[in-house]
Scaffold this motif. Structure first.
Motif, PDB file in Angstrom:
ATOM      1  N   TYR A  51       3.368   5.101  -3.910  1.00  0.00           N
ATOM      2  CA  TYR A  51       2.239   4.245  -3.145  1.00  0.00           C
ATOM      3  C   TYR A  51       2.448   2.598  -3.527  1.00  0.00           C
ATOM      4  CZ  TYR A  51      -2.030   2.881  -1.383  1.00  0.00           C
ATOM      5  OH  TYR A  51      -3.112   2.166  -0.676  1.00  0.00           O
ATOM      6  N   MET A  59       2.265  -5.665   1.470  1.00  0.00           N
ATOM      7  CA  MET A  59       2.043  -6.915   1.398  1.00  0.00           C
ATOM      8  C   MET A  59       3.131  -7.934   1.481  1.00  0.00           C
ATOM      9  SD  MET A  59      -0.715  -6.665  -1.601  1.00  0.00           S
ATOM     10  CE  MET A  59      -2.183  -5.793  -0.847  1.00  0.00           C
ATOM     11  N   LEU A 260      -4.720  -3.339   9.771  1.00  0.00           N
ATOM     12  CA  LEU A 260      -6.209  -3.523   9.903  1.00  0.00           C
ATOM     13  C   LEU A 260      -6.940  -2.719  10.920  1.00  0.00           C
ATOM     14  CD1 LEU A 260      -6.975  -7.350   9.398  1.00  0.00           C
ATOM     15  CD2 LEU A 260      -7.110  -5.464   7.579  1.00  0.00           C
ATOM     16  N   PHE A 267      -9.478 -13.022   8.169  1.00  0.00           N
ATOM     17  CA  PHE A 267      -8.877 -11.792   7.488  1.00  0.00           C
ATOM     18  C   PHE A 267      -7.505 -12.261   6.532  1.00  0.00           C
ATOM     19  CE2 PHE A 267      -4.735 -11.341   9.500  1.00  0.00           C
ATOM     20  CZ  PHE A 267      -4.773 -11.838  10.746  1.00  0.00           C
ATOM     21  N   GLN A 304      -2.343  -6.649  -8.033  1.00  0.00           N
ATOM     22  CA  GLN A 304      -3.658  -5.486  -7.892  1.00  0.00           C
ATOM     23  C   GLN A 304      -3.773  -4.513  -9.369  1.00  0.00           C
ATOM     24  OE1 GLN A 304      -2.922  -3.255  -4.453  1.00  0.00           O
ATOM     25  NE2 GLN A 304      -4.207  -4.630  -3.336  1.00  0.00           N
ATOM     26  N   LEU A 308      -6.830  -4.383 -11.821  1.00  0.00           N
ATOM     27  CA  LEU A 308      -7.667  -2.976 -11.972  1.00  0.00           C
ATOM     28  C   LEU A 308      -7.565  -2.431 -13.312  1.00  0.00           C
ATOM     29  CD1 LEU A 308      -6.035  -1.172  -8.493  1.00  0.00           C
ATOM     30  CD2 LEU A 308      -8.499  -2.290  -9.034  1.00  0.00           C
ATOM     31  N   PHE A 309      -6.193  -2.408 -13.892  1.00  0.00           N
ATOM     32  CA  PHE A 309      -5.936  -1.620 -14.838  1.00  0.00           C
ATOM     33  C   PHE A 309      -5.890  -2.507 -16.200  1.00  0.00           C
ATOM     34  CE2 PHE A 309      -4.282   0.898 -11.621  1.00  0.00           C
ATOM     35  CZ  PHE A 309      -5.518   1.736 -11.392  1.00  0.00           C
TER      36      PHE A 309
ATOM     37  N   ALA B  77      -8.505 -10.365   0.185  1.00  0.00           N
ATOM     38  CA  ALA B  77      -8.439 -10.242   1.576  1.00  0.00           C
ATOM     39  C   ALA B  77      -8.883  -8.824   2.231  1.00  0.00           C
ATOM     40  CB  ALA B  77      -6.835 -10.174   1.933  1.00  0.00           C
ATOM     41  N   VAL B  78      -9.404  -8.721   3.304  1.00  0.00           N
ATOM     42  CA  VAL B  78      -9.890  -7.487   3.757  1.00  0.00           C
ATOM     43  C   VAL B  78      -8.807  -6.276   3.674  1.00  0.00           C
ATOM     44  CG1 VAL B  78     -10.877  -6.299   5.824  1.00  0.00           C
ATOM     45  CG2 VAL B  78     -11.460  -8.718   5.235  1.00  0.00           C
ATOM     46  N   ALA B  79      -7.618  -6.803   3.925  1.00  0.00           N
ATOM     47  CA  ALA B  79      -6.460  -5.851   4.069  1.00  0.00           C
ATOM     48  C   ALA B  79      -5.946  -5.189   2.667  1.00  0.00           C
ATOM     49  CB  ALA B  79      -5.021  -6.642   4.573  1.00  0.00           C
ATOM     50  N   GLU B  80      -6.714  -5.744   1.645  1.00  0.00           N
ATOM     51  CA  GLU B  80      -6.577  -5.245   0.251  1.00  0.00           C
ATOM     52  C   GLU B  80      -7.321  -4.131  -0.110  1.00  0.00           C
ATOM     53  OE1 GLU B  80      -5.116  -7.436  -3.342  1.00  0.00           O
ATOM     54  OE2 GLU B  80      -6.268  -8.922  -2.451  1.00  0.00           O
ATOM     55  N   GLU B  82      -8.220  -1.076   1.029  1.00  0.00           N
ATOM     56  CA  GLU B  82      -7.587   0.246   1.037  1.00  0.00           C
ATOM     57  C   GLU B  82      -6.658   0.483  -0.078  1.00  0.00           C
ATOM     58  OE1 GLU B  82      -6.281   1.803   4.896  1.00  0.00           O
ATOM     59  OE2 GLU B  82      -5.029   3.036   4.034  1.00  0.00           O
ATOM     60  N   SER B  83      -6.046  -0.430  -0.460  1.00  0.00           N
ATOM     61  CA  SER B  83      -4.766  -0.191  -1.594  1.00  0.00           C
ATOM     62  C   SER B  83      -5.717  -0.168  -2.707  1.00  0.00           C
ATOM     63  CB  SER B  83      -3.800  -1.080  -1.309  1.00  0.00           C
ATOM     64  OG  SER B  83      -4.052  -2.315  -1.328  1.00  0.00           O
ATOM     65  N   LEU B  84      -6.559  -1.084  -2.958  1.00  0.00           N
ATOM     66  CA  LEU B  84      -7.273  -1.034  -4.213  1.00  0.00           C
ATOM     67  C   LEU B  84      -8.184   0.179  -4.361  1.00  0.00           C
ATOM     68  CD1 LEU B  84      -8.482  -4.818  -3.994  1.00  0.00           C
ATOM     69  CD2 LEU B  84      -6.887  -3.799  -5.479  1.00  0.00           C
ATOM     70  N   THR B  86      -7.461   2.982  -3.050  1.00  0.00           N
ATOM     71  CA  THR B  86      -6.426   3.978  -3.339  1.00  0.00           C
ATOM     72  C   THR B  86      -6.025   4.108  -4.729  1.00  0.00           C
ATOM     73  OG1 THR B  86      -5.773   3.907  -1.204  1.00  0.00           O
ATOM     74  CG2 THR B  86      -4.386   5.216  -2.495  1.00  0.00           C
ATOM     75  N   ARG B  87      -5.676   2.849  -5.415  1.00  0.00           N
ATOM     76  CA  ARG B  87      -5.218   2.702  -6.429  1.00  0.00           C
ATOM     77  C   ARG B  87      -6.065   3.479  -7.646  1.00  0.00           C
ATOM     78  NH1 ARG B  87      -0.259  -0.488  -7.256  1.00  0.00           N
ATOM     79  NH2 ARG B  87      -0.005  -1.730  -5.387  1.00  0.00           N
ATOM     80  N   PHE B  88      -7.427   2.930  -7.465  1.00  0.00           N
ATOM     81  CA  PHE B  88      -8.493   3.377  -8.322  1.00  0.00           C
ATOM     82  C   PHE B  88      -8.526   5.150  -8.295  1.00  0.00           C
ATOM     83  CE2 PHE B  88     -11.011  -0.568  -8.641  1.00  0.00           C
ATOM     84  CZ  PHE B  88     -10.933  -0.638  -9.977  1.00  0.00           C
ATOM     85  N   GLN B  90      -6.461   7.181  -7.217  1.00  0.00           N
ATOM     86  CA  GLN B  90      -5.026   7.776  -7.585  1.00  0.00           C
ATOM     87  C   GLN B  90      -5.007   8.329  -9.207  1.00  0.00           C
ATOM     88  OE1 GLN B  90      -2.007   5.413  -6.466  1.00  0.00           O
ATOM     89  NE2 GLN B  90      -1.109   6.465  -4.719  1.00  0.00           N
ATOM     90  N   ASP B 106     -14.242   0.675   6.966  1.00  0.00           N
ATOM     91  CA  ASP B 106     -13.178   1.211   7.228  1.00  0.00           C
ATOM     92  C   ASP B 106     -12.283   1.774   6.373  1.00  0.00           C
ATOM     93  OD1 ASP B 106     -13.741   0.279  10.072  1.00  0.00           O
ATOM     94  OD2 ASP B 106     -12.187  -1.087  10.063  1.00  0.00           O
ATOM     95  N   THR B 110     -11.226   5.813   5.218  1.00  0.00           N
ATOM     96  CA  THR B 110      -9.712   6.551   5.205  1.00  0.00           C
ATOM     97  C   THR B 110      -9.772   7.056   3.826  1.00  0.00           C
ATOM     98  OG1 THR B 110      -9.185   4.700   6.747  1.00  0.00           O
ATOM     99  CG2 THR B 110      -7.513   5.786   5.748  1.00  0.00           C
ATOM    100  N   ARG B 114      -8.683  10.880   1.768  1.00  0.00           N
ATOM    101  CA  ARG B 114      -7.648  11.240   1.145  1.00  0.00           C
ATOM    102  C   ARG B 114      -7.755  11.744  -0.079  1.00  0.00           C
ATOM    103  NH1 ARG B 114      -4.507   5.943   1.827  1.00  0.00           N
ATOM    104  NH2 ARG B 114      -4.573   6.013   3.992  1.00  0.00           N
TER     105      ARG B 114
END
Lengths: 352, 350
Positions: A51, A59, A260, A267, A304, A308-309, B77-80, B82-84, B86-88, B90, B106, B110, B114
């Motif tokens: 992933y 990206m 998207l 965006f 990221q 996050l971590f 970004a809005v595009a981030e 989903e991955s953020l 998901t990473r949390f 996971q 959105d 998704t 998952r």
């Protein structure tokens, strides 16, 4: 250029990235965070596991296109700061066309929608190219101005004509057949990355093997000499800007169709501008755009996890990225380091 | 030269290798005994003096009072999204992952599919999934409270910001959609309930981010004698606040305390208390009361309310009584404009 140039350029870039990471470590450390934790998360977040790698690719994809667009304009001696705006018109054109064609078979939809995105980007690239060729208006000024126009225009068009009924200003979600196919399920790695690499291959060939590419480079190296040699400088300038615009437009297309699945105003976090940094790192080689885009994608994706971590604020991550750009864009610093060291080694080796 | 180049490349590789090995040795931290939450903010980021900051306050309060730990992230970004998310998800170590704001819908749709065993919450919109608790608001209730304040305020005498002997108040909504209509209906109901003599004007901008048009509409209302005007119109509302400030009338803000925009003219604000919402979502999970589906919040949960700003003490006393009636369920505020008149008639307020 050639291999030797590429190798030394790679060495400069590697040193620049390392320097940036070292200074970033000092910043992270003095801000009271654990450097070890930060960088292990950076590394794992970018490369650790399917992933993470996939996110790095996702990206990198828009940056691959915008980087290629800027690098291509560089070849003609043009500085395309307008990739951001071209990306927006490309993204909207693709989304709107993909939605409108929902009756056609998916393959046609995708191809026509991508063409629309490239076309919209090329049209926006035509303007500064034409203004430069005809009245000498500097492309840096015109492309920057067009960014504002393109971003506001797409927002206006979405609000007025293509709005999804609901509280949010955005287009309707693309139906599955209008999207770029997902290559790795559940990761958003789409066909976009493949299209990007094909675009690099194609443009590398055009630049090195075709008359058009040769003439564009001739204009880039010395427009007066090129004109004296019989090259139509005005036409090549316009064409270079249009190709550059088309590639930047595709950056938007793969975002709206592959990531998207709709157009959302504002965006982009500045893919077009990061593309400039990618192109600077890549230098004269089209192929070098791929690792350069991947580097920024990895920093973003690893960033990221760092956020996050390891709890590193976004601002520190952005600073590390800024340092990378700063050091890579100042190759003078790298060459200075190399020279001083070679002087040292020459003394030591007694070969002088 | 060539030797030097080779040396620098080797040096670089050695450095990277050293770093990677150093990192590998460090390992991962020990498992936390405390409950752990994660929050993904909206792209505005912290420092927005609105949704994100308020949500962050809620997290910090939960950290102190409920003894949780949390990780947070500010997407660029809005595009981030989903991955953020998901990473949390996971890591499988979070008891709850919270999404702030409607534009994450959105991505959460998704990601929640998952990770069916991960609990999620989203604030201010609805995501229909068996593992997502959506927190939305009974919008009419906050309209009712600020409407009541407006209705009582416009009857005041001797205030230069009040047009004498007119008793007209107004509200401008961002868009003519059910959510905003509920706010407007509540406002009309509140104003008329608190002061049967009051006249209420309403209008919609048609955009969330068109302050110029909103200012025009506000000026038209002020021309008609409106002296208290609520702007439930997102960024467009800034234009209406400006108009009220220029003409020295009262404006009412929305969502967060907008008093700093016009300290002498912002009478109150129709608040969405995202901090309380986030706190409640966490509390529910800790107590084993996580409820997927739509969780509607209002005055009784402390998720909606008003800020005091320039509201006189006597009006505060009256409005608090009315709010208590709504919170207890004694008063059910109508949530569409057509229902307001029958509702008033039934209560004998007409």
């Amino acid at each position: 250029m050639g291999l030797r140039g590429d190798v030394s350029r790679f060495a400069y870039s590697a040193i620049a990235v390392l320097l940036a990471l070292v200074i970033g470590a000092v910043l992270i450390g003095t801000s009271g965070y654990s450097v070890k934790e930060a960088y292990s998360n950076l590394l794992m977040g970018a490369f650790g596991g399917v992933y993470s790698l996939a996110t790095t690719v996702v990206m990198s994809t828009p940056l691959l296109f915008t980087g290629l667009a800027v690098a291509l304009a560089f070849q003609c001696g043009l500085f395309n700061v307008g990739a951001e705006g071209q990306l927006y018109v490309g993204a909207l054109a693709s989304a709107v066309v993909a939605l409108a064609l929902s009756g056609l078979p998916p393959a046609f939809r995708v191809i026509i929608a991508l063409t629309a995105g490239a076309g919209a980007g090329a049209a926006l690239g035509f303007l500064p190219g034409y203004l430069k060729a005809k009245i000498g208006a500097h492309e840096v000024v015109t492309t920057i101005m067009l960014n504002y126009i393109a971003i506001s225009l797409t927002t206006f068009l979405v609000k007025t004509y293509f709005r999804d009924p609901g509280p949010v200003d955005q287009t309707v979600l693309l139906p599955p057949g209008s999207r770029l196919p997902e290559l790795v399920p559940g990761t958003r790695v789409s066909l976009g990355i493949v299209i990007g690499i094909l675009a690099v291959a194609l443009l590398d060939r055009v630049m090195r093997r075709s008359v058009l590419g040769y003439e564009i480079q001739a204009v880039g190296q010395n427009p007066h000499a090129a004109e004296y040699g019989g090259v139509n400088v005005a036409a090549r300038t316009v064409q270079a800007m249009m190709i550059s615009g088309a590639v930047a437009g595709l950056a938007g297309s793969v975002e709206s169709m592959g990531t998207l699945y709709r157009f959302i105003p504002y965006f982009s976090p500045g893919y077009g501008f990061t593309g400039i940094a990618v192109a600077v790192i890549a230098g004269k080689s089209m192929w070098a755009v791929i690792p350069a885009a991947f580097l920024f994608g990895a920093l973003q994706s690893g960033g990221q996890s760092m956020q996050l971590f390891a709890g590193i604020p976004m601002e520190l991550m952005t600073m590390v990225q800024g340092l990378v750009i700063l050091f890579v864009a100042a190759p003078a610093l790298g060459s200075m380091l190399l020279k001083s060291r070679s002087r040292l080694s020459e003394k030591g080796g007694g070969r002088a | 030269m060539r030797k030097a180049r080779k040396f620098s490349v080797l040096l670089g590789i050695a450095l990277i290798a050293a770093m990677v090995m150093g990192i590998g040795a460090s390992g991962v931290g020990t498992a936390a005994a405390k409950p752990r939450m994660a929050i993904v903010f909206a792209t505005g980021g912290l420092g927005d003096k609105s949704f994100n900051d308020s949500a962050y306050d809620g997290m910090k309060r939960a950290e102190k009072e409920l003894g949780i730990e949390f990780d947070k992230v500010e997407p660029q970004a809005v595009a981030e999204y989903e991955s953020l998310l998901t990473r949390f998800a996971q890591t499988r170590k979070y008891d709850l992952i919270i999404s702030i704001g409607f534009d994450q819908a959105d991505a959460l749709q998704t990601v929640s599919a998952r990770f069916p065993n991960q609990k999620f919450a989203i604030v201010d919109t609805v995501v229909d999934a068996p593992n997502v608790a959506s927190y939305a608001y009974r919008e009419a209730e906050r309209g009712f409270v600020v409407g009541a304040i407006a209705g009582l305020m416009t009857a005041k005498k001797g205030d230069p910001r009040i047009v004498a002997d007119k008793q007209i108040v107004g509200v401008i909504g961002g868009m003519d959609i059910p959510l905003i209509r509920a706010n407007v209906a509540g406002y009309i109901a509140g104003a008329r309930y608190a002061n049967p003599k009051v006249q209420v004007k309403h209008a919609y901008v048609g955009h969330w981010a068109d302050p110029a048009k909103c200012k025009e509409m506000a000026n038209a209302m002020l021309d008609e004698g409106v002296d208290v005007l609520w702007l439930a119109a997102g960024r467009s509302g800034l234009g209406g606040i400006k108009a009220a400030e220029e003409r020295n009338r009262y404006a009412i803000g929305a969502d967060s305390d907008q008093g700093y925009l016009a300290p002498n003219n912002i009478l109150t604000n129709g608040m969405k208390l995202v901090d309380n919402t986030v706190y409640m979502a966490i509390d529910a999970v800790l107590k084993g009361k996580f409820t997927p589906g739509v969780n509607l919040l209002g005055l009784s949960e402390g998720a909606l309310g008003y800020s005091r700003n320039l509201v006189p003490a006597d009006i505060i006393a009256q409005v608090d009584k009315l709010a208590a009636k709504v919170a207890s369920g004694e008063l059910k505020v109508p949530d569409d404009i057509d229902k307001v008149e029958p509702w008033l008639k039934a209560l004998g307020k007409q």
